[in-house]
Design a protein around this motif. Structure first.
Motif, mmCIF file in Angstrom:
data_model
loop_
_atom_site.group_PDB
_atom_site.id
_atom_site.type_symbol
_atom_site.label_atom_id
_atom_site.label_comp_id
_atom_site.label_asym_id
_atom_site.label_seq_id
_atom_site.Cartn_x
_atom_site.Cartn_y
_atom_site.Cartn_z
ATOM 1 N N LYS A 287 8.358 -27.014 -13.680
ATOM 2 C CA LYS A 287 8.810 -28.377 -13.118
ATOM 3 C C LYS A 287 10.334 -28.526 -12.850
ATOM 4 C CE LYS A 287 5.220 -31.084 -14.033
ATOM 5 N NZ LYS A 287 4.491 -31.041 -12.798
ATOM 6 N N GLU B 81 -1.423 -17.245 -16.162
ATOM 7 C CA GLU B 81 -0.923 -18.418 -16.388
ATOM 8 C C GLU B 81 -0.743 -19.156 -14.999
ATOM 9 O OE1 GLU B 81 3.180 -20.985 -18.258
ATOM 10 O OE2 GLU B 81 3.136 -18.968 -17.594
ATOM 11 N N SER C 284 1.043 -29.364 -7.089
ATOM 12 C CA SER C 284 1.027 -29.460 -8.665
ATOM 13 C C SER C 284 1.647 -28.227 -9.027
ATOM 14 C CB SER C 284 -0.421 -29.726 -9.181
ATOM 15 O OG SER C 284 -0.225 -30.072 -10.617
ATOM 16 N N ASP C 285 2.630 -28.528 -10.279
ATOM 17 C CA ASP C 285 3.607 -27.373 -10.639
ATOM 18 C C ASP C 285 2.874 -27.234 -12.275
ATOM 19 O OD1 ASP C 285 6.238 -28.663 -8.883
ATOM 20 O OD2 ASP C 285 4.673 -27.121 -8.427
ATOM 21 N N ALA C 286 3.278 -26.297 -12.890
ATOM 22 C CA ALA C 286 3.108 -26.182 -14.614
ATOM 23 C C ALA C 286 4.273 -26.794 -15.043
ATOM 24 C CB ALA C 286 2.788 -24.812 -14.639
ATOM 25 N N ASP C 287 4.202 -27.345 -16.246
ATOM 26 C CA ASP C 287 5.388 -28.124 -17.020
ATOM 27 C C ASP C 287 6.500 -27.232 -17.379
ATOM 28 O OD1 ASP C 287 3.339 -30.373 -19.176
ATOM 29 O OD2 ASP C 287 4.063 -30.631 -17.054
ATOM 30 N N SER C 288 6.240 -25.758 -17.300
ATOM 31 C CA SER C 288 6.981 -24.968 -17.564
ATOM 32 C C SER C 288 8.182 -24.556 -16.364
ATOM 33 C CB SER C 288 6.482 -23.735 -18.176
ATOM 34 O OG SER C 288 5.659 -22.819 -17.039
#
Length: 121
Positions: free
Chosen positions: A64, A46, A58-62
């Motif tokens: 952030k 992931e 940029s970061d994954a929503d999980s």
């Protein structure tokens, strides 16, 4: 060739923090993207966070608001500051780099060996 060496993993209690580092060693490549991925056994790898040589992140929503990726271009090093860790963040974390061979337009992808992060009380 590009060698990626990660460090900073370990065992931490929920709510704790860890900082991962990844150093890219090369003499003949220019590093463009340096990203962090993670993988849990039995699941796909992931994407966690990305950064470019220009500083875009940029970061994954999980993750952030909890994880922060940063990069030192002079040292070819990428960091992942992980705060407010949760048990579901437990995984092997991998460093990824995309690099261009100097003097060419050919890009290659490289992976680190991974570092285990375990969040548990």
């Amino acid at each position: 060739q590009v060698q990626l060496v990660e460090s900073g993993g370990g065992l931490v209690q929920p709510g704790g923090s860890l900082r991962l580092s990844c150093v890219a060693s090369t003499t003949s490549f220019s590093i463009s993207a340096m990203d962090w991925y993670r993988q849990v056994p039995g699941k796909q790898r992931e994407l966690v966070a990305v950064t470019t040589s220009g500083g875009t992140t940029s970061d994954a929503d999980s993750v952030k608001g909890r994880f922060t990726i940063s990069r030192d271009n002079a040292k070819n090093t990428v960091y992942l500051q992980m705060n407010s860790l949760k048990p579901e963040d437990t995984a092997v974390y991998y460093c990824y780099a995309r690099a261009r061979r100097l003097g060419t337009n050919y890009e290659y992808q490289y992976w680190g060996q991974g570092t285990q992060v375990t969040v548990s009380s």
